[in-house]
Design a protein around this motif. Structure first.
Motif, PDB file in Angstrom:
ATOM      1  N   GLN A   1     -31.615  11.360  44.781  1.00 43.98           N
ATOM      2  CA  GLN A   1     -30.550  11.101  45.750  1.00 43.98           C
ATOM      3  C   GLN A   1     -29.518  12.221  45.711  1.00 43.98           C
ATOM      4  OE1 GLN A   1     -31.026   8.359  47.695  1.00 43.98           O
ATOM      5  NE2 GLN A   1     -32.868   7.987  46.460  1.00 43.98           N
ATOM      6  N   ASP A   2     -29.054  12.621  46.883  1.00 40.85           N
ATOM      7  CA  ASP A   2     -28.077  13.714  46.958  1.00 40.85           C
ATOM      8  C   ASP A   2     -26.638  13.201  46.997  1.00 40.85           C
ATOM      9  OD1 ASP A   2     -30.027  15.734  46.959  1.00 40.85           O
ATOM     10  OD2 ASP A   2     -30.348  15.496  49.118  1.00 40.85           O
ATOM     11  N   ALA A   3     -26.365  12.272  47.895  1.00 44.60           N
ATOM     12  CA  ALA A   3     -25.006  11.748  48.014  1.00 44.60           C
ATOM     13  C   ALA A   3     -24.694  10.831  46.837  1.00 44.60           C
ATOM     14  CB  ALA A   3     -24.847  10.982  49.325  1.00 44.60           C
ATOM     15  N   ALA A   4     -23.444  10.901  46.356  1.00 41.64           N
ATOM     16  CA  ALA A   4     -23.062  10.094  45.193  1.00 41.64           C
ATOM     17  C   ALA A   4     -23.206   8.601  45.467  1.00 41.64           C
ATOM     18  CB  ALA A   4     -21.632  10.431  44.777  1.00 41.64           C
TER      19      ALA A   4
ATOM     20  N   ASP B   1     -17.473  10.678  41.808  1.00 38.31           N
ATOM     21  CA  ASP B   1     -17.954  11.590  42.849  1.00 38.31           C
ATOM     22  C   ASP B   1     -17.973  10.888  44.212  1.00 38.31           C
ATOM     23  OD1 ASP B   1     -18.289  13.667  41.067  1.00 38.31           O
ATOM     24  OD2 ASP B   1     -20.454  13.325  40.793  1.00 38.31           O
ATOM     25  N   ALA B   2     -18.399   9.629  44.232  1.00 36.58           N
ATOM     26  CA  ALA B   2     -18.426   8.878  45.494  1.00 36.58           C
ATOM     27  C   ALA B   2     -17.020   8.688  46.048  1.00 36.58           C
ATOM     28  CB  ALA B   2     -19.110   7.530  45.287  1.00 36.58           C
ATOM     29  N   GLN B   3     -16.054   8.518  45.168  1.00 33.67           N
ATOM     30  CA  GLN B   3     -14.661   8.417  45.608  1.00 33.67           C
ATOM     31  C   GLN B   3     -14.193   9.744  46.217  1.00 33.67           C
ATOM     32  OE1 GLN B   3     -12.996   7.119  41.834  1.00 33.67           O
ATOM     33  NE2 GLN B   3     -12.689   5.035  42.616  1.00 33.67           N
ATOM     34  N   ARG B   4     -14.533  10.839  45.553  1.00 36.82           N
ATOM     35  CA  ARG B   4     -14.140  12.151  46.073  1.00 36.82           C
ATOM     36  C   ARG B   4     -14.792  12.440  47.423  1.00 36.82           C
ATOM     37  NH1 ARG B   4     -13.954  14.192  40.488  1.00 36.82           N
ATOM     38  NH2 ARG B   4     -16.195  14.580  40.564  1.00 36.82           N
ATOM     39  N   GLU B   5     -16.010  11.929  47.622  1.00 37.91           N
ATOM     40  CA  GLU B   5     -16.723  12.137  48.886  1.00 37.91           C
ATOM     41  C   GLU B   5     -16.247  11.189  49.982  1.00 37.91           C
ATOM     42  OE1 GLU B   5     -20.879  11.798  47.963  1.00 37.91           O
ATOM     43  OE2 GLU B   5     -20.867  13.569  46.662  1.00 37.91           O
ATOM     44  N   GLY B   6     -15.345  10.274  49.638  1.00 39.24           N
ATOM     45  CA  GLY B   6     -14.803   9.348  50.628  1.00 39.24           C
ATOM     46  C   GLY B   6     -15.654   8.127  50.892  1.00 39.24           C
ATOM     47  N   ALA B   7     -16.686   7.900  50.080  1.00 39.34           N
ATOM     48  CA  ALA B   7     -17.571   6.761  50.300  1.00 39.34           C
ATOM     49  C   ALA B   7     -17.075   5.490  49.623  1.00 39.34           C
ATOM     50  CB  ALA B   7     -18.972   7.090  49.796  1.00 39.34           C
TER      51      ALA B   7
ATOM     52  N   LEU C   1     -25.362   5.919  43.344  1.00 36.32           N
ATOM     53  CA  LEU C   1     -24.820   4.685  42.777  1.00 36.32           C
ATOM     54  C   LEU C   1     -25.656   3.481  43.208  1.00 36.32           C
ATOM     55  CD1 LEU C   1     -22.643   3.247  41.159  1.00 36.32           C
ATOM     56  CD2 LEU C   1     -21.256   3.155  43.256  1.00 36.32           C
ATOM     57  N   ARG C   2     -25.978   3.397  44.487  1.00 28.65           N
ATOM     58  CA  ARG C   2     -26.803   2.281  44.970  1.00 28.65           C
ATOM     59  C   ARG C   2     -28.158   2.270  44.261  1.00 28.65           C
ATOM     60  NH1 ARG C   2     -25.130  -0.453  49.393  1.00 28.65           N
ATOM     61  NH2 ARG C   2     -23.285   0.355  50.473  1.00 28.65           N
ATOM     62  N   HIS C   3     -28.740   3.449  44.090  1.00 32.50           N
ATOM     63  CA  HIS C   3     -30.052   3.560  43.462  1.00 32.50           C
ATOM     64  C   HIS C   3     -30.008   3.090  42.010  1.00 32.50           C
ATOM     65  CE1 HIS C   3     -34.120   5.432  43.680  1.00 32.50           C
ATOM     66  NE2 HIS C   3     -33.963   5.533  42.369  1.00 32.50           N
ATOM     67  N   VAL C   4     -28.981   3.500  41.274  1.00 34.74           N
ATOM     68  CA  VAL C   4     -28.946   3.142  39.855  1.00 34.74           C
ATOM     69  C   VAL C   4     -28.603   1.663  39.673  1.00 34.74           C
ATOM     70  CG1 VAL C   4     -26.521   3.717  39.349  1.00 34.74           C
ATOM     71  CG2 VAL C   4     -28.245   3.951  37.569  1.00 34.74           C
TER      72      VAL C   4
ATOM     73  N   LEU D   1     -32.234 -10.010  45.206  1.00 40.72           N
ATOM     74  CA  LEU D   1     -31.134 -10.062  44.249  1.00 40.72           C
ATOM     75  C   LEU D   1     -30.434  -8.715  44.173  1.00 40.72           C
ATOM     76  CD1 LEU D   1     -29.551 -11.595  42.109  1.00 40.72           C
ATOM     77  CD2 LEU D   1     -31.334 -11.006  40.455  1.00 40.72           C
ATOM     78  N   ALA D   2     -31.197  -7.631  44.115  1.00 41.50           N
ATOM     79  CA  ALA D   2     -30.596  -6.296  44.082  1.00 41.50           C
ATOM     80  C   ALA D   2     -29.793  -6.037  45.353  1.00 41.50           C
ATOM     81  CB  ALA D   2     -31.681  -5.238  43.906  1.00 41.50           C
ATOM     82  N   ASP D   3     -30.327  -6.455  46.505  1.00 41.39           N
ATOM     83  CA  ASP D   3     -29.592  -6.305  47.769  1.00 41.39           C
ATOM     84  C   ASP D   3     -28.267  -7.064  47.714  1.00 41.39           C
ATOM     85  OD1 ASP D   3     -31.622  -4.776  48.869  1.00 41.39           O
ATOM     86  OD2 ASP D   3     -32.550  -6.467  49.926  1.00 41.39           O
ATOM     87  N   ASP D   4     -28.313  -8.294  47.185  1.00 40.79           N
ATOM     88  CA  ASP D   4     -27.114  -9.129  47.150  1.00 40.79           C
ATOM     89  C   ASP D   4     -26.058  -8.547  46.206  1.00 40.79           C
ATOM     90  OD1 ASP D   4     -28.265 -10.844  48.956  1.00 40.79           O
ATOM     91  OD2 ASP D   4     -28.878 -12.335  47.465  1.00 40.79           O
ATOM     92  N   VAL D   5     -26.498  -8.038  45.066  1.00 39.75           N
ATOM     93  CA  VAL D   5     -25.548  -7.421  44.129  1.00 39.75           C
ATOM     94  C   VAL D   5     -24.856  -6.227  44.795  1.00 39.75           C
ATOM     95  CG1 VAL D   5     -25.358  -6.095  41.982  1.00 39.75           C
ATOM     96  CG2 VAL D   5     -26.679  -8.206  42.020  1.00 39.75           C
ATOM     97  N   LEU D   6     -25.637  -5.397  45.460  1.00 39.19           N
ATOM     98  CA  LEU D   6     -25.055  -4.234  46.128  1.00 39.19           C
ATOM     99  C   LEU D   6     -24.107  -4.661  47.245  1.00 39.19           C
ATOM    100  CD1 LEU D   6     -28.162  -1.901  46.235  1.00 39.19           C
ATOM    101  CD2 LEU D   6     -26.000  -1.415  45.086  1.00 39.19           C
ATOM    102  N   ARG D   7     -24.478  -5.700  47.983  1.00 40.26           N
ATOM    103  CA  ARG D   7     -23.622  -6.179  49.066  1.00 40.26           C
ATOM    104  C   ARG D   7     -22.277  -6.638  48.528  1.00 40.26           C
ATOM    105  NH1 ARG D   7     -23.659  -9.515  53.754  1.00 40.26           N
ATOM    106  NH2 ARG D   7     -21.443  -9.723  54.282  1.00 40.26           N
ATOM    107  N   VAL D   8     -22.315  -7.447  47.465  1.00 38.00           N
ATOM    108  CA  VAL D   8     -21.072  -7.981  46.909  1.00 38.00           C
ATOM    109  C   VAL D   8     -20.266  -6.869  46.238  1.00 38.00           C
ATOM    110  CG1 VAL D   8     -20.095  -9.553  45.208  1.00 38.00           C
ATOM    111  CG2 VAL D   8     -22.011 -10.294  46.617  1.00 38.00           C
ATOM    112  N   ALA D   9     -20.933  -6.022  45.486  1.00 39.51           N
ATOM    113  CA  ALA D   9     -20.232  -5.013  44.694  1.00 39.51           C
ATOM    114  C   ALA D   9     -19.636  -3.902  45.547  1.00 39.51           C
ATOM    115  CB  ALA D   9     -21.187  -4.411  43.661  1.00 39.51           C
ATOM    116  N   LEU D  10     -20.367  -3.462  46.552  1.00 45.77           N
ATOM    117  CA  LEU D  10     -19.931  -2.283  47.290  1.00 45.77           C
ATOM    118  C   LEU D  10     -19.426  -2.576  48.692  1.00 45.77           C
ATOM    119  CD1 LEU D  10     -22.686   0.289  46.249  1.00 45.77           C
ATOM    120  CD2 LEU D  10     -20.511  -0.237  45.144  1.00 45.77           C
ATOM    121  N   ASP D  11     -19.867  -3.685  49.283  1.00 41.92           N
ATOM    122  CA  ASP D  11     -19.469  -3.979  50.664  1.00 41.92           C
ATOM    123  C   ASP D  11     -18.555  -5.196  50.771  1.00 41.92           C
ATOM    124  OD1 ASP D  11     -21.144  -1.876  51.488  1.00 41.92           O
ATOM    125  OD2 ASP D  11     -22.873  -3.217  51.569  1.00 41.92           O
ATOM    126  N   GLY D  12     -18.510  -6.022  49.757  1.00 45.20           N
ATOM    127  CA  GLY D  12     -17.677  -7.210  49.796  1.00 45.20           C
ATOM    128  C   GLY D  12     -18.339  -8.346  50.537  1.00 45.20           C
ATOM    129  N   LEU D  13     -17.640  -9.470  50.602  1.00 49.59           N
ATOM    130  CA  LEU D  13     -18.174 -10.668  51.227  1.00 49.59           C
ATOM    131  C   LEU D  13     -17.555 -10.943  52.601  1.00 49.59           C
ATOM    132  CD1 LEU D  13     -18.348 -13.095  48.170  1.00 49.59           C
ATOM    133  CD2 LEU D  13     -20.273 -12.078  49.383  1.00 49.59           C
TER     134      LEU D  13
END
Length: 206
Positions: A88-91, A146-152, A95-98, A188-200
């Motif tokens: 993965q190139d973008a931070a 890095d993701a914060q610096r990239e504005g993501a 993060l999503r991948h790991v 489950l992985a999708d749901d964790v990412l949704r809650v952690a990075l996108d919110g509810l």
């Protein structure tokens, strides 16, 4: 006189019916049930139905079993991180991948990860595992930064705190996830990412 088969595996020592991987798996289960420090070699031999001497044909010590289990869990987590960095190139994608990889490691190696999360540093194997966990957390924190610096990602949350919160959610799966149950690991992985990075929050209506 028959010619010896040089490619044949050596005869397994110890009581028939067990190999080393099975001994480790049963030992990890026992460690999780009653605690590593509280589990004696005699306890393990009794669970397996072996004498102590027969058990030592399979493993050299109780700590060697612990080391093997911790190496398995940590090696898989470190592998997920290495794969994220390599593919993965973008931070934010790293993060999503790991995070996705960590969820799959937990669902596939639930007993070993559970044991890893319970170590307290009372032995050399535990101290080494804690050091590797810290190194893993630091490398993921660098990805968050890095993701914060990239504005993501929002940059008003400390990257180390964000990492602990995200992986606190992942690690909490050991308390309720059951392999083979109703919860699909991919979902489950999708749901964790949704809650952690996108919110509810519901997306705003167009």
């Amino acid at each position: 006189m028959p010619t010896p088969d040089l490619d044949a595996p050596p005869p397994r020592r110890g009581r028939p019916g067990y190999d080393r991987d099975q001994v480790v798996r049963i030992a990890v289960q026992l460690f999780n049930e009653q605690g590593y420090d509280a589990t004696s070699v005699a306890d393990l031999a009794a669970r397996l139905g072996l004498t102590k001497s027969a058990l030592y044909h399979h493993v050299s010590s109780k700590e060697a079993i612990l080391q093997s289990a911790l190496d398995d869990a940590l090696g898989a987590l470190e592998g997920a991180l290495a794969d994220a960095l390599a593919t993965q190139d973008a931070a934010i994608d790293r993060l999503r991948h790991v995070v996705r990889g960590a969820v799959h490691v937990l669902t596939e190696r639930l007993p070993e990860v559970t044991l890893l999360l319970r170590v307290r540093g009372n032995s050399a194997a535990e101290r080494s595992a804690l050091e590797r966990r810290r190194a893993f957390d630091q490398r993921v924190t660098a990805i968050v930064r890095d993701a914060q610096r990239e504005g993501a990602l929002a940059d008003d949350i400390d990257a180390a705190v964000a990492t602990r919160l995200v992986f606190g959610m992942v690690n909490s799966l050991t308390e309720w996830y059951r392999p083979g149950g109703a919860v699909d690991p991919d979902r489950l992985a999708d749901d964790v990412l949704r809650v952690a990075l996108d919110g509810l929050d519901r997306p705003a209506a167009p």
